[in-house]
Design a protein around this motif. Structure first.
Motif, PDB file in Angstrom:
ATOM      1  N   GLN A 182       0.819  -1.213   0.000  1.00 33.28           N
ATOM      2  CA  GLN A 182       0.000   0.000   0.000  1.00 33.28           C
ATOM      3  C   GLN A 182       0.855   1.266   0.000  1.00 33.28           C
ATOM      4  OE1 GLN A 182      -3.313  -0.263   2.936  1.00 33.28           O
ATOM      5  NE2 GLN A 182      -2.515  -2.293   3.381  1.00 33.28           N
ATOM      6  N   GLN A 183       2.182   1.095  -0.142  1.00 30.01           N
ATOM      7  CA  GLN A 183       3.103   2.223  -0.052  1.00 30.01           C
ATOM      8  C   GLN A 183       3.752   2.524  -1.402  1.00 30.01           C
ATOM      9  OE1 GLN A 183       3.036   3.742   2.993  1.00 30.01           O
ATOM     10  NE2 GLN A 183       1.590   2.082   3.476  1.00 30.01           N
ATOM     11  N   THR A 184       4.311   3.715  -1.511  1.00 30.28           N
ATOM     12  CA  THR A 184       5.021   4.095  -2.731  1.00 30.28           C
ATOM     13  C   THR A 184       6.444   4.593  -2.447  1.00 30.28           C
ATOM     14  OG1 THR A 184       4.077   6.328  -2.598  1.00 30.28           O
ATOM     15  CG2 THR A 184       2.908   4.696  -3.972  1.00 30.28           C
ATOM     16  N   ILE A 185       6.808   4.706  -1.178  1.00 26.05           N
ATOM     17  CA  ILE A 185       8.149   5.169  -0.816  1.00 26.05           C
ATOM     18  C   ILE A 185       8.828   4.136   0.089  1.00 26.05           C
ATOM     19  CG2 ILE A 185       7.531   7.607  -1.032  1.00 26.05           C
ATOM     20  CD1 ILE A 185       7.335   7.732   2.019  1.00 26.05           C
ATOM     21  N   PRO A 186      10.165   4.169   0.186  1.00 26.00           N
ATOM     22  CA  PRO A 186      10.889   3.205   1.022  1.00 26.00           C
ATOM     23  C   PRO A 186      10.559   3.362   2.511  1.00 26.00           C
ATOM     24  CG  PRO A 186      12.367   4.248  -0.553  1.00 26.00           C
ATOM     25  CD  PRO A 186      11.094   5.028  -0.586  1.00 26.00           C
ATOM     26  N   HIS A 187      10.630   2.250   3.216  1.00 26.20           N
ATOM     27  CA  HIS A 187      10.452   2.244   4.676  1.00 26.20           C
ATOM     28  C   HIS A 187      11.517   1.341   5.297  1.00 26.20           C
ATOM     29  CE1 HIS A 187       6.507   4.315   5.197  1.00 26.20           C
ATOM     30  NE2 HIS A 187       6.367   3.976   3.935  1.00 26.20           N
ATOM     31  N   GLN A 188      11.932   1.702   6.501  1.00 27.23           N
ATOM     32  CA  GLN A 188      12.901   0.899   7.242  1.00 27.23           C
ATOM     33  C   GLN A 188      12.231   0.327   8.480  1.00 27.23           C
ATOM     34  OE1 GLN A 188      16.574   2.888   8.123  1.00 27.23           O
ATOM     35  NE2 GLN A 188      17.512   1.105   9.073  1.00 27.23           N
ATOM     36  N   PHE A 189      12.491  -0.949   8.752  1.00 28.43           N
ATOM     37  CA  PHE A 189      11.876  -1.636   9.888  1.00 28.43           C
ATOM     38  C   PHE A 189      12.966  -2.262  10.761  1.00 28.43           C
ATOM     39  CE2 PHE A 189       9.122  -1.830   6.211  1.00 28.43           C
ATOM     40  CZ  PHE A 189       7.876  -1.452   6.701  1.00 28.43           C
ATOM     41  N   LEU A 190      12.932  -1.981  12.047  1.00 25.50           N
ATOM     42  CA  LEU A 190      13.798  -2.657  13.000  1.00 25.50           C
ATOM     43  C   LEU A 190      12.942  -3.738  13.653  1.00 25.50           C
ATOM     44  CD1 LEU A 190      16.618  -2.783  14.168  1.00 25.50           C
ATOM     45  CD2 LEU A 190      15.908  -1.167  15.938  1.00 25.50           C
ATOM     46  N   LEU A 191      13.125  -4.969  13.229  1.00 24.94           N
ATOM     47  CA  LEU A 191      12.225  -6.052  13.615  1.00 24.94           C
ATOM     48  C   LEU A 191      12.258  -6.333  15.114  1.00 24.94           C
ATOM     49  CD1 LEU A 191      12.701  -8.524  10.617  1.00 24.94           C
ATOM     50  CD2 LEU A 191      11.137  -6.588  10.864  1.00 24.94           C
ATOM     51  N   THR A 192      13.427  -6.171  15.738  1.00 32.42           N
ATOM     52  CA  THR A 192      13.511  -6.407  17.183  1.00 32.42           C
ATOM     53  C   THR A 192      12.656  -5.404  17.954  1.00 32.42           C
ATOM     54  OG1 THR A 192      15.571  -5.116  17.135  1.00 32.42           O
ATOM     55  CG2 THR A 192      15.768  -7.527  17.171  1.00 32.42           C
ATOM     56  N   SER A 220      11.026 -15.439  13.200  1.00 32.65           N
ATOM     57  CA  SER A 220      11.734 -16.373  12.322  1.00 32.65           C
ATOM     58  C   SER A 220      12.820 -15.661  11.548  1.00 32.65           C
ATOM     59  CB  SER A 220      10.748 -17.047  11.353  1.00 32.65           C
ATOM     60  OG  SER A 220       9.815 -17.837  12.038  1.00 32.65           O
ATOM     61  N   LEU A 221      12.544 -14.432  11.094  1.00 33.34           N
ATOM     62  CA  LEU A 221      13.553 -13.658  10.381  1.00 33.34           C
ATOM     63  C   LEU A 221      14.683 -13.237  11.307  1.00 33.34           C
ATOM     64  CD1 LEU A 221      11.473 -13.584   8.077  1.00 33.34           C
ATOM     65  CD2 LEU A 221      12.150 -11.227   7.670  1.00 33.34           C
ATOM     66  N   ILE A 222      14.328 -12.813  12.525  1.00 31.43           N
ATOM     67  CA  ILE A 222      15.351 -12.394  13.486  1.00 31.43           C
ATOM     68  C   ILE A 222      16.312 -13.545  13.778  1.00 31.43           C
ATOM     69  CG2 ILE A 222      15.732 -11.670  15.868  1.00 31.43           C
ATOM     70  CD1 ILE A 222      13.089 -10.105  15.685  1.00 31.43           C
ATOM     71  N   LYS A 223      15.776 -14.766  13.880  1.00 32.07           N
ATOM     72  CA  LYS A 223      16.621 -15.937  14.128  1.00 32.07           C
ATOM     73  C   LYS A 223      17.599 -16.180  12.987  1.00 32.07           C
ATOM     74  CE  LYS A 223      13.263 -18.334  17.065  1.00 32.07           C
ATOM     75  NZ  LYS A 223      12.314 -19.470  17.159  1.00 32.07           N
ATOM     76  N   ASN A 224      17.245 -15.680  11.790  1.00 26.87           N
ATOM     77  CA  ASN A 224      18.108 -15.828  10.620  1.00 26.87           C
ATOM     78  C   ASN A 224      18.929 -14.563  10.359  1.00 26.87           C
ATOM     79  OD1 ASN A 224      17.628 -18.526   9.098  1.00 26.87           O
ATOM     80  ND2 ASN A 224      15.574 -17.864   9.682  1.00 26.87           N
ATOM     81  N   ASN A 225      19.076 -13.740  11.420  1.00 25.59           N
ATOM     82  CA  ASN A 225      19.896 -12.520  11.366  1.00 25.59           C
ATOM     83  C   ASN A 225      19.345 -11.440  10.438  1.00 25.59           C
ATOM     84  OD1 ASN A 225      21.916 -13.318  13.241  1.00 25.59           O
ATOM     85  ND2 ASN A 225      22.846 -14.610  11.660  1.00 25.59           N
ATOM     86  N   VAL A 226      18.047 -11.524  10.106  1.00 25.89           N
ATOM     87  CA  VAL A 226      17.393 -10.423   9.395  1.00 25.89           C
ATOM     88  C   VAL A 226      16.725  -9.568  10.467  1.00 25.89           C
ATOM     89  CG1 VAL A 226      15.659  -9.761   7.686  1.00 25.89           C
ATOM     90  CG2 VAL A 226      17.023 -11.830   7.356  1.00 25.89           C
ATOM     91  N   VAL A 227      17.442  -8.536  10.891  1.00 29.68           N
ATOM     92  CA  VAL A 227      16.986  -7.705  12.014  1.00 29.68           C
ATOM     93  C   VAL A 227      16.567  -6.319  11.538  1.00 29.68           C
ATOM     94  CG1 VAL A 227      17.663  -6.652  14.202  1.00 29.68           C
ATOM     95  CG2 VAL A 227      18.458  -8.962  13.619  1.00 29.68           C
ATOM     96  N   ASN A 228      17.354  -5.761  10.658  1.00 29.72           N
ATOM     97  CA  ASN A 228      17.101  -4.426  10.115  1.00 29.72           C
ATOM     98  C   ASN A 228      16.695  -4.588   8.658  1.00 29.72           C
ATOM     99  OD1 ASN A 228      17.114  -1.592   9.902  1.00 29.72           O
ATOM    100  ND2 ASN A 228      18.904  -1.454  11.239  1.00 29.72           N
ATOM    101  N   LEU A 229      15.508  -4.124   8.300  1.00 37.54           N
ATOM    102  CA  LEU A 229      14.966  -4.374   6.968  1.00 37.54           C
ATOM    103  C   LEU A 229      14.581  -3.066   6.285  1.00 37.54           C
ATOM    104  CD1 LEU A 229      14.006  -6.658   5.015  1.00 37.54           C
ATOM    105  CD2 LEU A 229      11.781  -6.495   6.125  1.00 37.54           C
ATOM    106  N   ILE A 230      15.075  -2.894   5.059  1.00 36.93           N
ATOM    107  CA  ILE A 230      14.725  -1.724   4.249  1.00 36.93           C
ATOM    108  C   ILE A 230      13.954  -2.217   3.038  1.00 36.93           C
ATOM    109  CG2 ILE A 230      15.626   0.189   2.871  1.00 36.93           C
ATOM    110  CD1 ILE A 230      18.213  -0.131   4.680  1.00 36.93           C
ATOM    111  N   SER A 231      12.751  -1.704   2.850  1.00 36.15           N
ATOM    112  CA  SER A 231      11.896  -2.171   1.756  1.00 36.15           C
ATOM    113  C   SER A 231      11.555  -1.021   0.819  1.00 36.15           C
ATOM    114  CB  SER A 231      10.617  -2.792   2.325  1.00 36.15           C
ATOM    115  OG  SER A 231       9.801  -3.303   1.295  1.00 36.15           O
ATOM    116  N   ILE A 232      11.788  -1.244  -0.473  1.00 39.55           N
ATOM    117  CA  ILE A 232      11.489  -0.223  -1.485  1.00 39.55           C
ATOM    118  C   ILE A 232      10.453  -0.793  -2.451  1.00 39.55           C
ATOM    119  CG2 ILE A 232      12.436   1.303  -3.254  1.00 39.55           C
ATOM    120  CD1 ILE A 232      15.001  -0.328  -1.209  1.00 39.55           C
ATOM    121  N   PRO A 233       9.228  -0.262  -2.483  1.00 38.25           N
ATOM    122  CA  PRO A 233       8.194  -0.787  -3.375  1.00 38.25           C
ATOM    123  C   PRO A 233       8.165  -0.068  -4.719  1.00 38.25           C
ATOM    124  CG  PRO A 233       7.220   0.826  -1.909  1.00 38.25           C
ATOM    125  CD  PRO A 233       8.704   0.785  -1.587  1.00 38.25           C
ATOM    126  N   VAL A 234       7.789  -0.795  -5.754  1.00 43.27           N
ATOM    127  CA  VAL A 234       7.517  -0.184  -7.063  1.00 43.27           C
ATOM    128  C   VAL A 234       6.185  -0.751  -7.537  1.00 43.27           C
ATOM    129  CG1 VAL A 234       8.265   0.115  -9.455  1.00 43.27           C
ATOM    130  CG2 VAL A 234       9.971   0.046  -7.613  1.00 43.27           C
TER     131      VAL A 234
END
Length: 269
Positions: free
Chosen positions: A95-105, A125-139
């Motif tokens: 539902q977004q058009t601009i990048p967002h950053q998520f700190l999963l912890t 599950s992502l945190i356990k796989n060391n995906v802690v900081n996530l930057i998402s850019i939608p198009v």
């Protein structure tokens, strides 16, 4: 970072070249990996994320990626905790058009009520796989295509600057159009769709979605009523649909039908 993001895309001839470029971008950002994915439909009328047609990634555990990409098991509901149907980030980003950053912890620690238990399990599950900081850019591209470029890190202190977000947004759009125009991602995505429908079958489904009866569709298309019923019956069988309505919904979910466009009254087969 600018020299990497404003790369000459004409040098990207295949996915091997694209992977090298993305490796350089990840390194320049000081991150650990990425996921670039394309779906004909970002989100479905059923309330679930669309099927992923093409993707490219690095730094993601193969087992977790396979579980995220897997088709839904609607009957047993025994999908993996990391299946994309439970992905709250994707649910938000379509539902977004601009990048967002998520700190999963932080999401887990703050115990935010907007996330369900299954969504929190997905995050854990992502945190356990060391995906802690996530930057998402939608198009987002019409009518309902969703392209997503995500970067991730195990570093909780990493913070993307606003200027970098703007550069990444431009880069993501350039990347998408290069994949469409030169790497055939859109064509291949359509080619590997689960089911193929003929133009006439799509005509019948389109007018069914508009509330037309078989007799009315026959008049519109200049065919016999029994021929229309045969087309619809064939579509229902191939889509494993129990009704005409379910066939329409499944066709939309698979990106086979767009009911938002004006449909000409033609008799092209």
């Amino acid at each position: 970072m600018d020299s990497v993001l404003f790369n000459d895309f004409s040098a990207i001839q295949n996915e091997g070249d694209l992977l090298l470029l993305m490796d350089n971008v990840v390194e320049s950002l000081g991150l650990d990996g990425f996921l670039f994915a394309y779906a004909i439909n970002g989100w479905l009328p059923s309330g679930e994320p669309g099927e992923i047609q093409r993707w490219l990634s690095k730094g993601i555990d193969k087992k977790s990626l396979k579980a995220w990409l897997a088709p839904f098991d609607r009957a047993s509901r025994k999908d993996s905790d990391v299946n994309r149907r439970f992905d709250p980030i994707r649910r938000f980003m379509v539902q977004q058009t601009i990048p967002h950053q998520f700190l999963l912890t932080d999401i887990i620690k703050e115990n935010k009520n907007e996330y369900t238990l299954v969504e929190k399990r997905w995050i854990n599950s992502l945190i356990k796989n060391n995906v802690v900081n996530l930057i998402s850019i939608p198009v987002q591209l019409p009518p309902s295509e969703y392209w997503s470029l995500s970067f991730f890190s195990k570093n909780t202190r990493y913070q993307l600057e606003s200027s970098d977000k703007a550069r990444l947004m431009l880069f993501a759009h350039q990347l998408v159009y290069h994949c469409i125009d030169n790497l055939q991602w859109r064509e291949d995505g359509m080619k590997y769709s689960i089911v193929k429908l003929t133009a006439r079958e799509k005509d019948c489904l389109y007018w069914s979605a508009q509330g037309k009866t078989a007799n009315e569709i026959a008049d519109i298309l200049g065919l016999k009523t029994e021929t229309i019923r045969k087309y619809i019956k064939n579509v229902m069988k191939r889509l494993n649909a129990r009704s005409k309505t379910q066939a329409v919904v499944k066709a939309i979910e698979f990106g086979l039908l767009d009911i938002g466009i004006s449909h000409p009254k033609t008799d092209n087969r």
